[in-house]
Design an enzyme around this catalytic site. Structure first.
Site, short mmCIF file in Angstrom:
data_model
loop_
_atom_site.label_atom_id
_atom_site.label_comp_id
_atom_site.label_asym_id
_atom_site.label_seq_id
_atom_site.Cartn_x
_atom_site.Cartn_y
_atom_site.Cartn_z
N TYR A 322 0.84 -1.20 0.00
CA TYR A 322 0.00 0.00 0.00
C TYR A 322 0.87 1.25 0.00
O TYR A 322 2.04 1.22 0.39
CB TYR A 322 -0.95 0.01 1.21
CG TYR A 322 -0.27 0.21 2.55
CD1 TYR A 322 -0.05 1.48 3.07
CD2 TYR A 322 0.13 -0.89 3.31
CE1 TYR A 322 0.56 1.66 4.30
CE2 TYR A 322 0.74 -0.72 4.55
CZ TYR A 322 0.95 0.56 5.04
OH TYR A 322 1.56 0.74 6.26
N CYS A 323 0.28 2.33 -0.46
CA CYS A 323 0.96 3.65 -0.42
C CYS A 323 -0.13 4.71 -0.29
O CYS A 323 -1.30 4.39 -0.03
CB CYS A 323 1.82 3.87 -1.66
SG CYS A 323 0.91 3.83 -3.22
N THR A 324 0.20 5.97 -0.48
CA THR A 324 -0.75 7.06 -0.23
C THR A 324 -1.98 6.98 -1.13
O THR A 324 -3.12 6.97 -0.65
CB THR A 324 -0.07 8.43 -0.44
OG1 THR A 324 1.08 8.50 0.39
CG2 THR A 324 -1.02 9.56 -0.10
N GLY A 326 -1.86 4.97 -4.33
CA GLY A 326 -1.81 3.82 -5.22
C GLY A 326 -0.75 3.86 -6.28
O GLY A 326 -0.34 2.82 -6.81
N ILE A 352 -4.17 4.53 0.59
CA ILE A 352 -4.71 4.83 1.92
C ILE A 352 -5.87 5.82 1.83
O ILE A 352 -6.84 5.73 2.59
CB ILE A 352 -3.60 5.40 2.83
CG1 ILE A 352 -2.42 4.42 2.90
CG2 ILE A 352 -4.12 5.69 4.23
CD1 ILE A 352 -1.15 5.02 3.46
#
Length: 470
Positions: A322-324, A326, A352
């Site tokens: 996951y990241c901020t 995508g 997220i």
């Protein structure tokens, strides 16, 4: 607010700005004839500049001086939102140069009301910021597609943003576009409408790919639109590691179920999964998923080396990334898959941002770091990080006060009042020397923080620790 409160806030605002004035006798040696104010290691030549800075970054200080207390934005942060993945190959149709008709829209509606007040009466900027900056918003999005003429797309994008009075950052490359822009809600809605009508993005970009959060044009210092080799800087040629080879996308609901299952199995020491945070250390420091592995890297361009140095860690594992918003997972998962060591690689669709829209009190705890003047937005009350100096719970970043440094520092109001405003002792000492020397020079060098941190950390994680989610 009553008249007395408004007058008190105005007086406190004025006194705060007055306290940041550079004495006339030291203006020349302190950084040039035009420097009249200094605050947070920044120099300001014009009154609107220092007013804008104080309104955005010191509303809490001004509120306390005025006896108004912190507003909801300072107490709980802003509501969140963010981008979803759009990764499809397409032919490159002619880029449309169409700009939206704004003749029916008033100038006050098109431009952010906060910015209007900043130009007229900066007290109102403080007041608007204190109640959550609800009059505007910040959009975050990206779209992977084949762009044959990036320069043309860049020129159109710049014209569009200027036409709508948007600020922010937009990266264009032959592999697509990545942007975060802020403005009034009228302007951002028009921006989305025009982007969706652009032939280049037809059948690729959709409404769900735009994530929004409370903010506005004031969240960015200016507008920057440029052509780059990658729309997110991983440091590897997109032709070698392509967005077309990504991991399996999971919706927020699917990802939530996977994390729930992972945490349940990990508590029993039976997990075969790694929950991997693809962001930088200062992002995961103030907010992350429970039980995640958060690499201690400073830039996303270090991520490929991190994977290479820790391949054994991922062997035969299911990886949930996951990241901020995508975008980093798109090519990050493609790189991890190219190593052929993982059993399966999944990624959170929309990042997220999208997860928090549906699960504000889910498995993600703390703040969500954002790359603009807000630094963070939140969906829950958790504070998981601490002041660098005293250890009290604190998660509001400021720039290191030393002129030669660009690091972020977590320092609480109490420590700030003691003059502890640098990211490390080296910077704190150099700040004193630079201030006393008043040379006006801006030095660029790494500080103790970056020297101590390995560029690519090698994880000393045992299989048992991984299995138990620690």
């Amino acid at each position: 607010l009553g008249n007395a409160d408004a007058c008190g806030a105005f007086q406190a605002f004025s006194l705060f700005v007055k306290a940041k004035e550079v004495p006339a006798a030291s203006r020349c040696p302190g950084g040039g004839e035009g420097v009249r104010w200094r605050c947070c290691r920044q120099a300001f030549e014009e009154l609107p500049g220092i007013h804008r800075h104080v309104a955005l970054h010191h509303s809490g200080d001004v509120g306390r001086q005025a006896g108004l207390g912190a507003g909801p934005a300072e107490a709980a942060g802003s509501p969140a939102g963010g981008p979803a993945p759009s990764g499809h190959s397409c032919s490159d149709p002619e880029i449309s140069w169409a700009l939206p008709d704004t003749s029916h829209v008033s100038q006050d509606d098109l431009t952010s009301i906060i910015l209007f007040f900043l130009n007229i009466l900066f007290l109102f900027a403080y007041l608007c910021h204190a109640v959550g900056s609800q009059v505007g918003e910040v959009l975050l999005y990206y779209c992977y597609c084949e762009v044959k003429d990036p320069e043309k797309l860049c020129a159109w994008q710049k014209a569009l943003c200027q036409h709508l009075h948007l600020t922010g950052k937009v990266r264009v490359a032959s592999e697509g576009i990545n942007g975060t822009v802020g403005g009034s809600k009228v302007a951002t809605r028009l921006y989305i409408k025009v982007m969706l009508s652009q032939p280049l993005f037809k059948n690729i970009l959709c409404q769900e790919d735009f994530k929004s959060s409370a903010g506005g044009a004031h969240c960015f210092p200016d507008l920057r639109v440029g052509v780059f080799k990658e729309i997110v800087p991983m440091g590897i040629d997109p032709k070698i590691v392509s967005y077309k080879e990504t991991g399996i996308h999971l919706s927020p609901q699917e990802f939530h179920r996977e994390v729930e299952q992972y945490l349940s199995q990990a508590s029993q020491g039976q997990s075969d999964t790694i929950l991997l945070d693809c962001r930088n250390f200062y992002e995961s420091k103030i907010g992350h998923f429970q039980g995640c592995l958060a690499p201690d890297i400073r830039k996303f361009s270090y991520f490929p080396s991190y994977v290479d140095e820790n391949l054994e860690l991922f062997k035969d594992k299911r990886v949930l990334m996951y990241c901020t918003g995508g975008i980093r997972c798109e090519r990050g998962s493609a790189y991890l898959r190219s190593k052929a060591v993982c059993r399966e690689v999944y990624q959170l669709k929309g990042g997220i941002h999208k997860y928090l829209e549906e699960f504000p009190d889910g498995f993600y705890r703390g703040k969500l770091f954002v790359f603009d003047d807000r630094y963070a937005i939140c969906s829950n009350e958790d504070i998981i990080s601490a002041c660098r100096y005293c250890g009290v719970l604190w998660d509001q970043y400021k720039l290191c006060s030393s002129q030669h440094c660009r690091q972020l520092v977590l320092t609480c109001p109490g420590c700030c009042n003691k003059g502890l405003t640098a990211c490390c002792p080296v910077c704190q000492e150099k700040e004193l020397k630079v201030t006393s020397r008043a040379s006006g020079q801006t030095l660029k060098e790494e500080c103790e923080c970056t020297r101590r941190r390995p560029r690519v950390p090698i994880e000393n994680v045992s299989p048992r620790m991984l299995d138990t989610g620690k």
